[in-house]
Design a protein around this motif. Structure first.
Motif, PDB file in Angstrom:
ATOM      1  N   ILE A   1      52.359  16.794  70.532  1.00  0.00           N
ATOM      2  CA  ILE A   1      51.172  17.552  70.901  1.00  0.00           C
ATOM      3  C   ILE A   1      51.481  19.043  70.977  1.00  0.00           C
ATOM      4  O   ILE A   1      50.700  19.877  70.530  1.00  0.00           O
ATOM      5  N   ASP A   2      52.633  19.380  71.530  1.00  0.00           N
ATOM      6  CA  ASP A   2      52.995  20.786  71.682  1.00  0.00           C
ATOM      7  C   ASP A   2      53.307  21.475  70.361  1.00  0.00           C
ATOM      8  O   ASP A   2      53.009  22.651  70.177  1.00  0.00           O
ATOM      9  N   ASP A   3      53.935  20.762  69.427  1.00  0.00           N
ATOM     10  CA  ASP A   3      54.307  21.371  68.145  1.00  0.00           C
ATOM     11  C   ASP A   3      54.303  20.297  67.060  1.00  0.00           C
ATOM     12  O   ASP A   3      55.352  19.836  66.606  1.00  0.00           O
ATOM     13  N   ALA A   4      53.106  19.929  66.645  1.00  0.00           N
ATOM     14  CA  ALA A   4      52.952  18.840  65.675  1.00  0.00           C
ATOM     15  C   ALA A   4      53.675  19.131  64.366  1.00  0.00           C
ATOM     16  O   ALA A   4      54.269  18.230  63.774  1.00  0.00           O
ATOM     17  N   ASP A   5      53.640  20.369  63.918  1.00  0.00           N
ATOM     18  CA  ASP A   5      54.255  20.684  62.627  1.00  0.00           C
ATOM     19  C   ASP A   5      55.754  20.412  62.609  1.00  0.00           C
ATOM     20  O   ASP A   5      56.299  19.979  61.603  1.00  0.00           O
ATOM     21  N   SER A   6      56.439  20.640  63.740  1.00  0.00           N
ATOM     22  CA  SER A   6      57.880  20.391  63.756  1.00  0.00           C
ATOM     23  C   SER A   6      58.195  18.895  63.737  1.00  0.00           C
ATOM     24  O   SER A   6      59.275  18.500  63.345  1.00  0.00           O
ATOM     25  N   CYS A   7      57.260  18.081  64.133  1.00  0.00           N
ATOM     26  CA  CYS A   7      57.451  16.623  64.129  1.00  0.00           C
ATOM     27  C   CYS A   7      56.976  15.983  62.834  1.00  0.00           C
ATOM     28  O   CYS A   7      57.239  14.817  62.586  1.00  0.00           O
ATOM     29  N   ARG A   8      56.294  16.742  62.019  1.00  0.00           N
ATOM     30  CA  ARG A   8      55.650  16.193  60.820  1.00  0.00           C
ATOM     31  C   ARG A   8      56.624  15.471  59.895  1.00  0.00           C
ATOM     32  O   ARG A   8      56.356  14.356  59.449  1.00  0.00           O
ATOM     33  N   ASP A   9      57.771  16.082  59.569  1.00  0.00           N
ATOM     34  CA  ASP A   9      58.723  15.463  58.640  1.00  0.00           C
ATOM     35  C   ASP A   9      59.213  14.109  59.149  1.00  0.00           C
ATOM     36  O   ASP A   9      59.280  13.142  58.390  1.00  0.00           O
ATOM     37  N   VAL A  10      59.547  14.046  60.426  1.00  0.00           N
ATOM     38  CA  VAL A  10      60.045  12.791  61.004  1.00  0.00           C
ATOM     39  C   VAL A  10      58.964  11.720  60.943  1.00  0.00           C
ATOM     40  O   VAL A  10      59.210  10.590  60.509  1.00  0.00           O
ATOM     41  N   ILE A  11      57.756  12.072  61.364  1.00  0.00           N
ATOM     42  CA  ILE A  11      56.667  11.094  61.383  1.00  0.00           C
ATOM     43  C   ILE A  11      56.333  10.635  59.970  1.00  0.00           C
ATOM     44  O   ILE A  11      56.163   9.437  59.718  1.00  0.00           O
ATOM     45  N   GLU A  12      56.262  11.553  59.023  1.00  0.00           N
ATOM     46  CA  GLU A  12      55.937  11.165  57.654  1.00  0.00           C
ATOM     47  C   GLU A  12      57.039  10.314  57.027  1.00  0.00           C
ATOM     48  O   GLU A  12      56.764   9.410  56.246  1.00  0.00           O
ATOM     49  N   ARG A  13      58.294  10.584  57.391  1.00  0.00           N
ATOM     50  CA  ARG A  13      59.402   9.761  56.894  1.00  0.00           C
ATOM     51  C   ARG A  13      59.276   8.333  57.437  1.00  0.00           C
ATOM     52  O   ARG A  13      59.428   7.353  56.707  1.00  0.00           O
ATOM     53  N   VAL A  14      58.981   8.214  58.724  1.00  0.00           N
ATOM     54  CA  VAL A  14      58.812   6.889  59.335  1.00  0.00           C
ATOM     55  C   VAL A  14      57.618   6.174  58.711  1.00  0.00           C
ATOM     56  O   VAL A  14      57.694   4.990  58.391  1.00  0.00           O
ATOM     57  N   LEU A  15      56.516   6.886  58.526  1.00  0.00           N
ATOM     58  CA  LEU A  15      55.349   6.278  57.879  1.00  0.00           C
ATOM     59  C   LEU A  15      55.707   5.779  56.480  1.00  0.00           C
ATOM     60  O   LEU A  15      55.297   4.688  56.093  1.00  0.00           O
ATOM     61  N   GLY A  16      56.477   6.555  55.734  1.00  0.00           N
ATOM     62  CA  GLY A  16      56.893   6.149  54.394  1.00  0.00           C
ATOM     63  C   GLY A  16      57.770   4.907  54.397  1.00  0.00           C
ATOM     64  O   GLY A  16      57.703   4.084  53.493  1.00  0.00           O
ATOM     65  N   GLN A  17      58.592   4.757  55.441  1.00  0.00           N
ATOM     66  CA  GLN A  17      59.443   3.564  55.558  1.00  0.00           C
ATOM     67  C   GLN A  17      58.632   2.342  55.967  1.00  0.00           C
ATOM     68  O   GLN A  17      58.852   1.245  55.463  1.00  0.00           O
ATOM     69  N   LEU A  18      57.681   2.530  56.885  1.00  0.00           N
ATOM     70  CA  LEU A  18      56.885   1.404  57.374  1.00  0.00           C
ATOM     71  C   LEU A  18      55.796   0.984  56.388  1.00  0.00           C
ATOM     72  O   LEU A  18      55.438  -0.180  56.321  1.00  0.00           O
ATOM     73  N   PHE A  19      55.268   1.958  55.661  1.00  0.00           N
ATOM     74  CA  PHE A  19      54.152   1.701  54.742  1.00  0.00           C
ATOM     75  C   PHE A  19      54.485   2.284  53.377  1.00  0.00           C
ATOM     76  O   PHE A  19      53.874   3.248  52.936  1.00  0.00           O
ATOM     77  N   PRO A  20      55.440   1.693  52.670  1.00  0.00           N
ATOM     78  CA  PRO A  20      55.873   2.281  51.398  1.00  0.00           C
ATOM     79  C   PRO A  20      54.781   2.304  50.329  1.00  0.00           C
ATOM     80  O   PRO A  20      54.891   3.064  49.385  1.00  0.00           O
ATOM     81  N   THR A  21      53.755   1.520  50.486  1.00  0.00           N
ATOM     82  CA  THR A  21      52.673   1.487  49.483  1.00  0.00           C
ATOM     83  C   THR A  21      51.444   2.235  49.971  1.00  0.00           C
ATOM     84  O   THR A  21      50.346   1.930  49.552  1.00  0.00           O
ATOM     85  N   GLN A  22      51.631   3.213  50.839  1.00  0.00           N
ATOM     86  CA  GLN A  22      50.455   3.871  51.414  1.00  0.00           C
ATOM     87  C   GLN A  22      49.746   4.793  50.438  1.00  0.00           C
ATOM     88  O   GLN A  22      48.658   5.241  50.722  1.00  0.00           O
ATOM     89  N   GLN A  23      50.313   5.073  49.275  1.00  0.00           N
ATOM     90  CA  GLN A  23      49.601   5.870  48.292  1.00  0.00           C
ATOM     91  C   GLN A  23      48.475   5.050  47.719  1.00  0.00           C
ATOM     92  O   GLN A  23      48.699   4.032  47.077  1.00  0.00           O
ATOM     93  N   GLU A  24      47.261   5.479  47.990  1.00  0.00           N
ATOM     94  CA  GLU A  24      46.087   4.734  47.506  1.00  0.00           C
ATOM     95  C   GLU A  24      45.386   5.506  46.421  1.00  0.00           C
ATOM     96  O   GLU A  24      45.419   6.664  46.331  1.00  0.00           O
TER      97      GLU A  24
END
Length: 129
Positions: free
Chosen positions: A106-129
């Protein structure tokens, strides 16, 4: 956080199915259900948008925004980064989660973006729709 988001998404989908007598949560996107509506007697409301729905408490606290998948055989689209940030903010505002876990996002979403997007990519590898 992603597990919390999925739990809340599933609860919101179940609420819509029960309160609107839907066969599938996706049926909320039918023309007769579109728009913003209160779910009388529940304290919740929803607003449809594009291929998704935003389910919030009627008092403006808490809630979740999610999309339905466009991929065959998949009901829900995975969350994107900004939906997770919105969920974290709403959850903290609603006091339904441990705020210390989500303060960095919440305080600095942009600094967390890479980590969150990496985790999303690992959990949902087919998320490209």
């Amino acid at each position: 956080m992603i597990a919390n988001w999925i739990t809340h998404r599933d609860a919101a989908a179940a609420l819509l199915v029960a309160e609107l007598n839907l066969e599938s949560p996706r049926d909320v996107l039918r023309p007769e259900n579109r728009g913003r509506h209160d779910l009388d007697g529940t304290g919740w409301s929803y607003r449809t948008h594009g291929i998704g729905v935003d389910v919030t408490r009627s008092n403006g606290h808490g809630g979740i925004d999610f999309d339905f998948s466009t991929l065959p055989g998949q009901l829900f689209a995975p969350p994107d980064f900004w939906r997770l940030v919105l969920f974290a903010k709403r959850s903290v505002h609603d006091r339904t989660i441990d705020t210390t876990k989500f303060t960095p996002i919440i305080d600095d979403a942009d600094s967390c973006r890479d980590v969150i997007e990496r985790v999303l990519g690992q959990l949902f590898p087919t998320q490209q729709e």
